[in-house]
Scaffold this motif. Structure first.
Motif, PDB file in Angstrom:
ATOM      1  N   ILE A 147      41.348  51.420  41.096  1.00 15.77           N
ATOM      2  CA  ILE A 147      42.177  51.881  39.974  1.00 15.77           C
ATOM      3  C   ILE A 147      41.411  52.972  39.239  1.00 15.77           C
ATOM      4  O   ILE A 147      40.220  52.828  38.963  1.00 15.77           O
ATOM      5  CB  ILE A 147      42.458  50.730  38.975  1.00 15.77           C
ATOM      6  CG1 ILE A 147      43.148  49.550  39.668  1.00 15.77           C
ATOM      7  CG2 ILE A 147      43.295  51.236  37.788  1.00 15.77           C
ATOM      8  CD1 ILE A 147      43.333  48.319  38.770  1.00 15.77           C
ATOM      9  N   VAL A 195      41.161  44.496  34.339  1.00 13.26           N
ATOM     10  CA  VAL A 195      41.272  44.989  35.720  1.00 13.26           C
ATOM     11  C   VAL A 195      40.935  43.911  36.752  1.00 13.26           C
ATOM     12  O   VAL A 195      41.055  44.146  37.965  1.00 13.26           O
ATOM     13  CB  VAL A 195      40.419  46.263  35.979  1.00 13.26           C
ATOM     14  CG1 VAL A 195      40.900  47.396  35.088  1.00 13.26           C
ATOM     15  CG2 VAL A 195      38.942  45.999  35.777  1.00 13.26           C
ATOM     16  N   TRP A 218      37.189  49.969  39.583  1.00 15.35           N
ATOM     17  CA  TRP A 218      37.973  50.711  38.591  1.00 15.35           C
ATOM     18  C   TRP A 218      37.090  51.739  37.901  1.00 15.35           C
ATOM     19  O   TRP A 218      35.904  51.515  37.684  1.00 15.35           O
ATOM     20  CB  TRP A 218      38.522  49.677  37.584  1.00 15.35           C
ATOM     21  CG  TRP A 218      38.761  50.124  36.182  1.00 15.35           C
ATOM     22  CD1 TRP A 218      39.871  50.748  35.696  1.00 15.35           C
ATOM     23  CD2 TRP A 218      37.888  49.941  35.049  1.00 15.35           C
ATOM     24  NE1 TRP A 218      39.746  50.971  34.347  1.00 15.35           N
ATOM     25  CE2 TRP A 218      38.539  50.491  33.921  1.00 15.35           C
ATOM     26  CE3 TRP A 218      36.617  49.388  34.889  1.00 15.35           C
ATOM     27  CZ2 TRP A 218      37.954  50.500  32.647  1.00 15.35           C
ATOM     28  CZ3 TRP A 218      36.036  49.387  33.623  1.00 15.35           C
ATOM     29  CH2 TRP A 218      36.710  49.940  32.521  1.00 15.35           C
TER      30      TRP A 218
END
Ligand code: BES
Ligand code: MN
Ligand code: ZN
Length: 504
Positions: free
Chosen positions: A378, A463, A468
């Motif tokens: 992400i 997350v 991420w």
């Protein structure tokens, strides 16, 4: 070839003439790139010869230095068919990068776009890499667009036709699409906050999705309630413009044929954007100076939308999911309050200490929705903290991560296209600073120090351990003053980096 997904792309056609001799091209202006001490080298050499050594004589007289972004227009240059030869400096030859060429081309284009022009030609240099050609083409197409959305008398006019000489057609086409992404971001961010609000931003997403073949889902308040997105809903409550969440999907993996992934496969990359269409600060109201530019607080959302649109237009062979949280942070009678405790979609409870630290609250729910897709990694973009601007200045984006390899990939992509980024630490000790007396976490750190990091630490809680990287673009997203390569306002920063990341 013409720009594909911008509504304003009537003019601005890009044409490729790989083997035309530059001195013979019929155009109002011919742009050539010059390195320091480089009149006898690269694409400047043939023009020096065609003009009977004019460039050599001007360099000797000190009129032409090749220093970065110097623009010298030579009107009616002998031996050149174009109306003017514009020489733009790129600095020392060994330091020329894709980022320098983006800015140099943008500087030349911005200079020429000061009045309407039919045909403008740019001469690429045979020594450039593919990325360098792409970024130069992108820079030229970004530089000719100003900030004229609300002006009767325009300061910049797009060229009718841009001609690229000595550049491969595919690279020119890709560069033009990358520029569309940057210019789309700039347009959305520069729009007045009364014109771009959660629903109208979502409408823009739908239009762009339709043009580029992205799948789109728009969650309205009912859906947000059903999905328990209490954090987004809380921040949105002070506004008469209700919040939205937008999901966009690019399914590119299928295009490769044999390697086609099943429809439900987890995407390798998810992009998340902060879309606060206006940030008044809420009840923790901002002072007027700080509030004036807060239409820029949806720059992360605009950048991830534009990156997805560009990735789709380039038909990149990977799946990408995008999540955008859209709210207006206002002070209406139902506004969320200091001391409120919000149960975010993930179940984590958040004590509100400052309603101006709203971005992280919005992103808490968007990250949780995206986490449900189980992406391999992400990347979120957010104009998250003034503290990041204090730390790194106005030109550099901050990077924060729970996974060094993920962060390195973002930094490498940024370096490749010349967007400055710098990583800040995420030591476990910072976690102490967002502990709350009454809830799981609070939305600001203890005291104001390290504010960019405590904000990132807050996001990390949502997350779920997926690799991420958070990119704080509070500095570079928007600049009040102009630069040689761009008119003041939105920069469109990080679109080029995200596209490069998706390609790498
Ligand atoms: N949108 C702002 C951050 C910002 C500041 C963006 C300057 C662009 C330029 C964010 O929502 C905010 O207000 N952050 C606060 C956090 C604080 C209250 C902990 C800040 O940075 O002051
Ligand atoms: Mn704020
Ligand atoms: Zn904000």
């Amino acid at each position: 070839m013409s720009s594909e997904f911008l509504p304003t792309s009537g003019p601005g056609t890009v044409v490729c003439e790989p083997s035309t001799r530059p001195e013979t091209v019929e155009a109002e202006a011919l742009v050539v790139f010059l390195a320091e001490g480089g009149v006898g080298a690269g694409s400047a050499a043939p023009l020096d010869a065609a003009t009977g050594g004019l460039l050599t004589r001007l360099a000797a007289a000190g009129e032409l230095s090749g220093r970065r972004y110097e623009c010298v227009p030579l009107l009616a240059a002998p031996g050149v068919r174009a109306g003017q030869l514009l020489v733009v400096g790129v600095g020392k030859r060994e330091d020329v990068t894709a980022g320098v060429l983006y800015r140099a081309a943008a500087t030349a284009a911005r200079h020429l776009a000061g009045r309407p022009r039919g045909r403008v030609a740019f001469v690429a240099d045979g020594s450039w890499t593919t990325t360098q050609v792409e970024q130069a083409v992108a820079g030229a197409a970004v530089g000719m667009v100003g900030q004229d959305l609300y002006r009767a008398e325009r300061k910049r006019t797009r060229f009718g036709t841009t001609i690229w000489i000595a550049a491969p057609a595919e690279a020119v086409e890709r560069g033009a699409l990358i520029a569309d992404g940057v210019n789309l971001t700039r347009r959305l961010v520069n729009m007045a906050p009364d014109d771009i609000y959660p629903q109208s931003f979502a409408d823009e997403c739908a239009t762009i999705a339709g043009r580029t073949g992205l799948d789109i889902e728009i969650w309205d308040e009912d859906r947000l309630v059903r999905e328990r997105c209490n954090a987004i809903l809380a921040v949105g409550r002070g506004s008469s413009r209700p919040p939205r969440l937008v999901l966009l999907r690019h399914r590119g993996a299928g295009r490769t044929g044999p390697g086609r992934s099943p429809a439900a496969a987890a995407p390798p990359l998810a992009l998340v954007g902060k879309g606060v269409t206006f940030d008044s600060g809420g009840l923790s109201l901002k002072p007027s100076e700080g509030m004036l530019t807060m239409k820029c607080d949806m720059s992360g959302a605009a950048a991830v939308l534009a990156a997805a649109a560009t990735i789709a237009s380039l038909e990149l062979p990977l799946d990408v999911t995008v999540g955008i949280g859209l709210v207006e942070n206002m002070t209406g009678p139902a506004a969320y309050k200091l001391g409120d405790v919000i149960t975010a979609r993930s179940g984590t409870t958040i004590e509100v200490h400052n309603t101006d630290a709203e971005g992280r609250i919005v992103l808490a729910d968007v990250l949780d929705v995206i986490r449900g897709e189980k992406p391999a990694r992400i990347v979120d973009l957010a104009t998250l903290t003034g503290a990041c601007v204090v730390a790194l200045g106005q030109d550099v984006a901050g990077l924060f991560t729970n996974d060094q390899a993920c962060c390195d990939a973002v930094a490498a992509a940024a370096r490749e296209v010349g967007e400055p980024v710098w990583q800040l630490p995420m030591f476990p000790d910072y976690d102490e600073q967002i502990k709350s007396e009454v809830a799981d976490i609070k939305n600001v750190g203890d005291g104001r120090w390290g504010g960019a990091i405590t904000a990132a630490k807050f996001l990390e809680r949502f997350v779920g351990g997926i690799p991420w990287t958070h990119v704080d673009i509070a500095g570079p997203a928007f600049s009040e003053k102009s630069r040689p390569w761009t008119d003041g306002g939105a920069s469109g920063c990080m679109v080029r980096t995200l596209v490069e990341l998706a390609r790498a």
